[in-house]
Design a protein around this motif. Structure first.
Motif, PDB file in Angstrom:
ATOM      1  N   SER A  54      -5.565  11.118  -5.522  1.00  0.00           N
ATOM      2  CA  SER A  54      -6.804  10.364  -5.717  1.00  0.00           C
ATOM      3  C   SER A  54      -7.227  10.298  -7.180  1.00  0.00           C
ATOM      4  O   SER A  54      -8.062   9.458  -7.544  1.00  0.00           O
ATOM      5  CB  SER A  54      -7.928  10.968  -4.878  1.00  0.00           C
ATOM      6  N   ASP A  55      -6.663  11.168  -8.031  1.00  0.00           N
ATOM      7  CA  ASP A  55      -6.989  11.101  -9.463  1.00  0.00           C
ATOM      8  C   ASP A  55      -6.594   9.756 -10.059  1.00  0.00           C
ATOM      9  O   ASP A  55      -7.225   9.273 -11.000  1.00  0.00           O
ATOM     10  CB  ASP A  55      -6.277  12.220 -10.236  1.00  0.00           C
ATOM     11  N   TYR A  56      -5.538   9.149  -9.502  1.00  0.00           N
ATOM     12  CA  TYR A  56      -5.096   7.850 -10.017  1.00  0.00           C
ATOM     13  C   TYR A  56      -6.173   6.791  -9.788  1.00  0.00           C
ATOM     14  O   TYR A  56      -6.499   6.015 -10.696  1.00  0.00           O
ATOM     15  CB  TYR A  56      -3.783   7.435  -9.349  1.00  0.00           C
ATOM     16  N   GLU A  57      -6.727   6.768  -8.594  1.00  0.00           N
ATOM     17  CA  GLU A  57      -7.785   5.785  -8.299  1.00  0.00           C
ATOM     18  C   GLU A  57      -8.976   5.980  -9.221  1.00  0.00           C
ATOM     19  O   GLU A  57      -9.531   5.012  -9.754  1.00  0.00           O
ATOM     20  CB  GLU A  57      -8.209   5.914  -6.843  1.00  0.00           C
ATOM     21  N   LYS A  58      -9.384   7.225  -9.424  1.00  0.00           N
ATOM     22  CA  LYS A  58     -10.534   7.497 -10.287  1.00  0.00           C
ATOM     23  C   LYS A  58     -10.258   7.062 -11.718  1.00  0.00           C
ATOM     24  O   LYS A  58     -11.121   6.502 -12.396  1.00  0.00           O
ATOM     25  CB  LYS A  58     -10.860   8.990 -10.253  1.00  0.00           C
ATOM     26  N   THR A  91      -3.678   4.136  -3.394  1.00  0.00           N
ATOM     27  CA  THR A  91      -4.718   4.658  -2.507  1.00  0.00           C
ATOM     28  C   THR A  91      -5.363   3.571  -1.651  1.00  0.00           C
ATOM     29  O   THR A  91      -6.284   3.864  -0.893  1.00  0.00           O
ATOM     30  CB  THR A  91      -5.818   5.352  -3.319  1.00  0.00           C
ATOM     31  N   GLY A  92      -4.909   2.329  -1.812  1.00  0.00           N
ATOM     32  CA  GLY A  92      -5.506   1.227  -1.063  1.00  0.00           C
ATOM     33  C   GLY A  92      -6.700   0.593  -1.734  1.00  0.00           C
ATOM     34  O   GLY A  92      -7.163  -0.479  -1.324  1.00  0.00           O
ATOM     35  N   ARG A  93      -7.201   1.222  -2.798  1.00  0.00           N
ATOM     36  CA  ARG A  93      -8.345   0.690  -3.529  1.00  0.00           C
ATOM     37  C   ARG A  93      -8.005   0.563  -5.010  1.00  0.00           C
ATOM     38  O   ARG A  93      -7.381   1.480  -5.556  1.00  0.00           O
ATOM     39  CB  ARG A  93      -9.567   1.603  -3.347  1.00  0.00           C
ATOM     40  N   PRO A  94      -8.316  -0.587  -5.613  1.00  0.00           N
ATOM     41  CA  PRO A  94      -9.137  -1.664  -5.057  1.00  0.00           C
ATOM     42  C   PRO A  94      -8.360  -2.762  -4.328  1.00  0.00           C
ATOM     43  O   PRO A  94      -8.958  -3.581  -3.649  1.00  0.00           O
ATOM     44  CB  PRO A  94      -9.777  -2.254  -6.312  1.00  0.00           C
ATOM     45  N   THR A  95      -7.022  -2.798  -4.434  1.00  0.00           N
ATOM     46  CA  THR A  95      -6.295  -3.998  -4.038  1.00  0.00           C
ATOM     47  C   THR A  95      -6.390  -4.305  -2.552  1.00  0.00           C
ATOM     48  O   THR A  95      -6.905  -5.353  -2.144  1.00  0.00           O
ATOM     49  CB  THR A  95      -4.816  -3.880  -4.463  1.00  0.00           C
ATOM     50  N   VAL A 142       1.658  10.859  -0.079  1.00  0.00           N
ATOM     51  CA  VAL A 142       0.261  11.212  -0.351  1.00  0.00           C
ATOM     52  C   VAL A 142      -0.574   9.946  -0.506  1.00  0.00           C
ATOM     53  O   VAL A 142      -1.676   9.833   0.050  1.00  0.00           O
ATOM     54  CB  VAL A 142       0.170  12.096  -1.611  1.00  0.00           C
ATOM     55  N   MET A 143      -0.060   8.983  -1.257  1.00  0.00           N
ATOM     56  CA  MET A 143      -0.791   7.733  -1.453  1.00  0.00           C
ATOM     57  C   MET A 143      -0.950   6.973  -0.145  1.00  0.00           C
ATOM     58  O   MET A 143      -2.021   6.421   0.141  1.00  0.00           O
ATOM     59  CB  MET A 143      -0.069   6.862  -2.486  1.00  0.00           C
ATOM     60  N   VAL A 144       0.085   6.913   0.654  1.00  0.00           N
ATOM     61  CA  VAL A 144       0.006   6.184   1.918  1.00  0.00           C
ATOM     62  C   VAL A 144      -1.032   6.819   2.845  1.00  0.00           C
ATOM     63  O   VAL A 144      -1.803   6.115   3.513  1.00  0.00           O
ATOM     64  CB  VAL A 144       1.392   6.118   2.592  1.00  0.00           C
ATOM     65  N   GLU A 145      -1.072   8.139   2.871  1.00  0.00           N
ATOM     66  CA  GLU A 145      -2.068   8.821   3.701  1.00  0.00           C
ATOM     67  C   GLU A 145      -3.485   8.508   3.223  1.00  0.00           C
ATOM     68  O   GLU A 145      -4.379   8.230   4.030  1.00  0.00           O
ATOM     69  CB  GLU A 145      -1.824  10.331   3.661  1.00  0.00           C
ATOM     70  N   LEU A 146      -3.696   8.533   1.900  1.00  0.00           N
ATOM     71  CA  LEU A 146      -5.009   8.203   1.355  1.00  0.00           C
ATOM     72  C   LEU A 146      -5.385   6.762   1.693  1.00  0.00           C
ATOM     73  O   LEU A 146      -6.512   6.476   2.106  1.00  0.00           O
ATOM     74  CB  LEU A 146      -5.004   8.387  -0.166  1.00  0.00           C
ATOM     75  N   ALA A 147      -4.431   5.842   1.510  1.00  0.00           N
ATOM     76  CA  ALA A 147      -4.714   4.426   1.749  1.00  0.00           C
ATOM     77  C   ALA A 147      -5.051   4.164   3.208  1.00  0.00           C
ATOM     78  O   ALA A 147      -5.986   3.414   3.523  1.00  0.00           O
ATOM     79  CB  ALA A 147      -3.511   3.587   1.312  1.00  0.00           C
TER      80      ALA A 147
END
Length: 215
Positions: free
Chosen positions: A19-23, A55-59, A78-83
């Motif tokens: 989630s650090d990537y999204e932030k 993470t599914g956000r924002p796209t 990890v990203m797929v689970e977050l998204a």
């Protein structure tokens, strides 16, 4: 779960970032502008593909919010689970886009935001050709990358070591055109992720369309 040295480098990197990537990229105005441009040109209830969906956000969230369907593909579990948790209305698959079967003329829109950089130049070119074929005639694709004449160089991204490959700006544009897409416009900017280990990055956004009547 495989050991790190058996997983694709992009999976290791983005599993670590999570989630650090999204932030870090939440204030990326050029990314959101590219999304708005695409959404304005999609037909109602469009079918879209998000390559490297993170993470599914924002796209994916923006596309779903505009009434479209989304298939997101990411190599990081990890990203797929977050998204999947953050954008449950979209479909997310954990896998390598290079291995995914893509039907011709099957998507109205495709997003490729910074998802080529851990591929070789030959792999990037081959993928762009496949994505162009997967677009319906008249469909649109938005691409973002870090333009640089580098091949398999080690860099540190948000505190994580990774090997990266890219093209100089004019060669990115040439690759996209060679794949069969029309580059309608391009936009260059410099962005600094909101992360203590991040530095300023040049970003290139290409707004593209597939012309023609099908293959």
């Amino acid at each position: 779960m495989k050991h790190d040295d058996q997983r694709p480098p992009a999976a290791v990197l983005f599993d670590a970032l999570g989630s650090d990537y999204e932030k870090a990229f939440a204030h990326a105005g050029a990314h959101r502008a590219a999304l708005e441009w695409l959404i304005e040109r999609l037909p109602p209830a469009a079918r879209t593909l998000d390559v490297g969906s993170g993470t599914g956000r924002p796209t994916a969230a923006a596309l779903i919010g505009a009434g479209h369907s989304v298939l997101g593909v990411d190599v990081s579990p990890v990203m797929v689970e977050l998204a999947a948790r953050q954008v449950p209305e979209a479909e997310f698959r954990c896998g390598d886009i290079r291995d995914l079967a893509l039907e011709a003329d099957s998507f109205d829109g495709v997003c490729v935001f910074f998802s080529l950089l851990q591929m070789s130049r030959a792999e990037q070119s081959a993928l762009m050709e496949r994505l162009a074929v997967a677009l319906r005639p008249g469909g649109h694709l938005v691409l973002a990358t870090v333009p640089a004449d580098v091949e398999d160089v080690e860099v540190v991204f948000m505190g994580q070591p990774v090997r990266a490959t890219s093209f100089a700006e004019e060669d990115v544009t040439g690759m996209v055109r060679a794949a069969g897409l029309t580059v309608l416009s391009q936009h260059s900017t410099v962005f600094t992720p909101d992360h203590p280990s991040a530095g300023a990055e040049p970003h290139l956004f290409l707004y593209c369309r597939r012309d023609g009547t099908g293959r």
